[in-house]
Design an enzyme around this catalytic site. Structure first.
Site, PDB file in Angstrom:
ATOM      1  N   GLN A 203       0.120   3.437   6.708  1.00 15.92           N
ATOM      2  CA  GLN A 203       1.256   4.103   7.353  1.00 15.92           C
ATOM      3  C   GLN A 203       2.134   4.855   6.351  1.00 15.92           C
ATOM      4  O   GLN A 203       3.102   5.501   6.759  1.00 15.92           O
ATOM      5  CB  GLN A 203       2.118   3.073   8.105  1.00 15.92           C
ATOM      6  CG  GLN A 203       1.420   2.422   9.270  1.00 15.92           C
ATOM      7  CD  GLN A 203       1.198   3.379  10.433  1.00 15.92           C
ATOM      8  OE1 GLN A 203       1.870   4.396  10.572  1.00 15.92           O
ATOM      9  NE2 GLN A 203       0.226   3.049  11.266  1.00 15.92           N
TER      10      GLN A 203
ATOM     11  N   ASP B 126      -1.566  -1.851   1.320  1.00 16.69           N
ATOM     12  CA  ASP B 126      -2.073  -1.202   2.527  1.00 16.69           C
ATOM     13  C   ASP B 126      -1.210   0.036   2.763  1.00 16.69           C
ATOM     14  O   ASP B 126      -0.067  -0.069   3.213  1.00 16.69           O
ATOM     15  CB  ASP B 126      -1.980  -2.194   3.694  1.00 16.69           C
ATOM     16  CG  ASP B 126      -2.270  -1.538   5.043  1.00 16.69           C
ATOM     17  OD1 ASP B 126      -2.455  -0.311   5.082  1.00 16.69           O
ATOM     18  OD2 ASP B 126      -2.291  -2.268   6.050  1.00 16.69           O
TER      19      ASP B 126
ATOM     20  N   HIS C 290      -0.188  -5.667   9.354  1.00 20.66           N
ATOM     21  CA  HIS C 290      -1.171  -5.345  10.392  1.00 20.66           C
ATOM     22  C   HIS C 290      -2.300  -6.368  10.269  1.00 20.66           C
ATOM     23  O   HIS C 290      -2.580  -6.857   9.174  1.00 20.66           O
ATOM     24  CB  HIS C 290      -1.699  -3.934  10.095  1.00 20.66           C
ATOM     25  CG  HIS C 290      -2.605  -3.346  11.126  1.00 20.66           C
ATOM     26  ND1 HIS C 290      -3.923  -3.703  11.237  1.00 20.66           N
ATOM     27  CD2 HIS C 290      -2.385  -2.416  12.082  1.00 20.66           C
ATOM     28  CE1 HIS C 290      -4.472  -3.005  12.215  1.00 20.66           C
ATOM     29  NE2 HIS C 290      -3.563  -2.210  12.745  1.00 20.66           N
TER      30      HIS C 290
ATOM     31  N   CYS D 273      -1.241  -4.709  16.766  1.00 21.91           N
ATOM     32  CA  CYS D 273      -2.067  -5.419  15.776  1.00 21.91           C
ATOM     33  C   CYS D 273      -1.185  -6.138  14.760  1.00 21.91           C
ATOM     34  O   CYS D 273      -1.494  -6.151  13.556  1.00 21.91           O
ATOM     35  CB  CYS D 273      -3.038  -4.481  15.053  1.00 21.91           C
ATOM     36  SG  CYS D 273      -4.186  -3.677  16.151  1.00 21.91           S
TER      37      CYS D 273
ATOM     38  N   LYS E 178      -4.914   8.879  10.065  1.00 21.25           N
ATOM     39  CA  LYS E 178      -3.447   8.848  10.178  1.00 21.25           C
ATOM     40  C   LYS E 178      -2.821   9.929   9.291  1.00 21.25           C
ATOM     41  O   LYS E 178      -1.641  10.222   9.395  1.00 21.25           O
ATOM     42  CB  LYS E 178      -2.916   7.466   9.771  1.00 21.25           C
ATOM     43  CG  LYS E 178      -3.385   6.368  10.741  1.00 21.25           C
ATOM     44  CD  LYS E 178      -2.809   5.034  10.382  1.00 21.25           C
ATOM     45  CE  LYS E 178      -3.565   3.880  10.983  1.00 21.25           C
ATOM     46  NZ  LYS E 178      -3.204   3.595  12.373  1.00 21.25           N
TER      47      LYS E 178
HETATM   48  N1  PMP Z   1      -2.755  -1.143   8.250  1.00 16.68           N
HETATM   49  C1  PMP Z   1      -1.761  -0.565   8.932  1.00 16.68           C
HETATM   50  C2  PMP Z   1      -0.347  -0.735   8.443  1.00 16.68           C
HETATM   51  C3  PMP Z   1      -2.048   0.185  10.062  1.00 16.68           C
HETATM   52  O1  PMP Z   1      -1.065   0.755  10.756  1.00 16.68           O
HETATM   53  C4  PMP Z   1      -3.394   0.334  10.471  1.00 16.68           C
HETATM   54  C5  PMP Z   1      -3.767   1.134  11.700  1.00 16.68           C
HETATM   55  N2  PMP Z   1      -2.939   0.942  12.796  1.00 16.68           N
HETATM   56  C6  PMP Z   1      -4.392  -0.280   9.719  1.00 16.68           C
HETATM   57  C7  PMP Z   1      -4.028  -1.007   8.616  1.00 16.68           C
HETATM   58  C8  PMP Z   1      -5.831  -0.169  10.080  1.00 16.68           C
HETATM   59  O2  PMP Z   1      -6.275   1.134   9.949  1.00 16.68           O
HETATM   60  P1  PMP Z   1      -7.712   1.555  10.481  1.00 16.68           P
HETATM   61  O3  PMP Z   1      -7.792   1.059  11.899  1.00 16.68           O
HETATM   62  O4  PMP Z   1      -7.704   3.041  10.387  1.00 16.68           O
HETATM   63  O5  PMP Z   1      -8.722   0.906   9.603  1.00 16.68           O
END
Ligand code: PMP
Length: 415
Positions: free
Chosen positions: A211, A208, A130, A372, A234
């Site tokens: 997910q 990270d 991401h 993203c 999430k």
């Molecule tokens: N890493 C991953 C794998 C994600 O899916 C996301 C959110 N889509 C993020 C980071 C970022 O999370 P946040 O927008 O809640 O900071």
């Protein structure tokens, strides 16, 4: 009873759905079918009530010790930190830092670790990351003349392990920052193995977990990673709260990223010293109600039993996989062996955003676009995908509704 139906019996989905008021909403005249859980999941009554009760009875600023409400707020806030510690199996609450989310957590660790990196050092991320686990590293790398190097992925959407070995063998890599689970592909990366490989070469390891936490309970001591980041929203908790786990010895040695109130021990114009962990990394008034809400979300999810949730979720993915062939021209992107219930797909002749809009008219919410993860889209040669991401509260009937709607849309455009 079919295998799938039996698997779903592990969880009383009807009862669970009643815990999530929003699932009874009507959208465009149709009952909501919410399949965008990867973007943000819904909140059970337990979370709504915990935050409501906090504001009604306990709110004040934390760690001030001046009056009773302040003590109540501090107890609730620090109690939630202990819940997160147990959830992650961290050794101490000193290792649990509140952030606004995964993004802020990774920015914090990138900036603080960046102070230890030198020109020419390499930061290994993966092609499936991401942007939240790419861009903060690029910003840091640019400042110090380091380089962000992607680990390639295979066509199935798994990390290319031999390529990783080659990158590690170069001797230039200092950091490995990878997703536990891909938000686009659903791939579950072999984090334990990745961390072991990286550690054997002396790298810092950053995972990270955004997910991963809706599907698994990570054990940071078993994974042996240095840092682990996730977001509350999430994990069926509120927005505006997240966590950075960090190994205590590393956090002790690291400089804070943000300055302000709370993170200091003593301030003078000559010299300022830092507060103890974890507060050193928590500048300003924290998201107190949100932390309480996240604690309630963890209690709720763990109370349902992770095994039952995983069985129920895998049944959804299995049913979705079975139905792919009923939609002519549909291709799934991301076919790793180990996957969470996330399905990215394209349909020949259809733009992903049209698929999203037409599904929405049927009350079915999915996500479309680059998710993203533009470098991953470039690798697959697509501008974007449509993505259905399931949660334990989704039903087999909803999976079937999705595919019936996709068949209809495909027929409409094929004519
Ligand atoms: N890493 C991953 C794998 C994600 O899916 C996301 C959110 N889509 C993020 C980071 C970022 O999370 P946040 O927008 O809640 O900071």
């Amino acid at each position: 009873m079919t295998d799938l139906a039996a698997a779903r019996k592990a969880l009383d989905v009807d009862r669970v759905r009643r815990d999530f008021p929003i699932l009874s909403e009507t959208v465009n005249g149709k009952p909501l079918v919410y399949l965008d859980n990867g973007a943000s999941a819904h909140k059970p009554v337990a979370v709504l009530d915990a935050m409501d009760a906090y504001f009604r009875h306990s709110h004040s600023n934390v760690h001030r010790g001046a009056h009773t409400l302040g003590d109540r707020a501090t107890a609730a806030f620090e109690g939630a930190r202990e819940t997160v510690r147990q959830f992650l199996n961290a050794a101490s609450t000193k290792e649990v830092i509140w952030t606004r989310g995964t993004t802020e957590a990774i920015n914090t660790v990138a900036n603080s670790l960046g102070q230890r990196l030198r020109a020419g050092d390499e930061i290994l991320v993966s092609t499936m990351e991401h942007h939240a686990n790419i861009v903060p590293w690029q910003m840091v790398a640019q400042r110090i003349g380091a380089k962000v190097v992607p680990i390639p992925v295979t066509p199935a959407g798994e990390l290319d392990m031999p390529e990783l070995d080659t990158l590690l063998d170069s001797g230039r890599a200092r950091v490995l920052a990878v997703a536990h689970v891909s938000n686009v592909l659903g791939t579950v990366n072999p984090v334990r193995e990745l961390v072991a490989k990286a550690k054997s070469k002396g790298l810092y390891t950053v995972i990270d977990g955004a997910q991963a936490v809706p599907h698994y309970r990570p054990d940071v001591q078993a994974l042996d990673c240095d840092f682990y980041a996730f977001s509350g929203h999430k994990l069926f908790g509120p927005t505006g709260i997240g966590v950075l786990y960090g190994r205590e010895a590393l956090l002790q040695d690291m400089e804070p990223f943000m300055g302000g109130g709370e993170m200091i021990e003593r301030v003078t114009f000559e010299k300022t010293t830092w507060n103890v962990l974890p507060y050193k990394f928590e500048a300003g008034t924290p998201p107190i109600a949100e932390a309480v809400g996240l604690g309630a979300a963890i209690d709720y999810v763990e109370g349902l039993g992770r095994n039952a949730l995983e069985t129920a979720e895998q049944a959804l993915l299995q049913r979705a996989n079975e139905l792919v062939e009923t939609v002519p021209g549909m291709t799934v992107i991301g076919t790793a062996t180990d996957k969470v219930p996330v399905m990215s797909f394209k349909i020949d002749g259809l733009h992903p955003s049209d698929i999203g809009t037409l599904l929405d008219q049927q009350g079915i919410a999915i996500r479309t676009g680059h998710h993203c993860a533009m470098p991953l889209m470039a690798y697959y040669g697509v501008p974007g995908t449509a993505r259905a991401s399931f949660a334990f509260y989704n039903t087999l009937d909803e999976v079937e509704q999705l595919f019936a709607a996709l068949q209809k849309i495909q027929r409409l455009f094929a004519e």
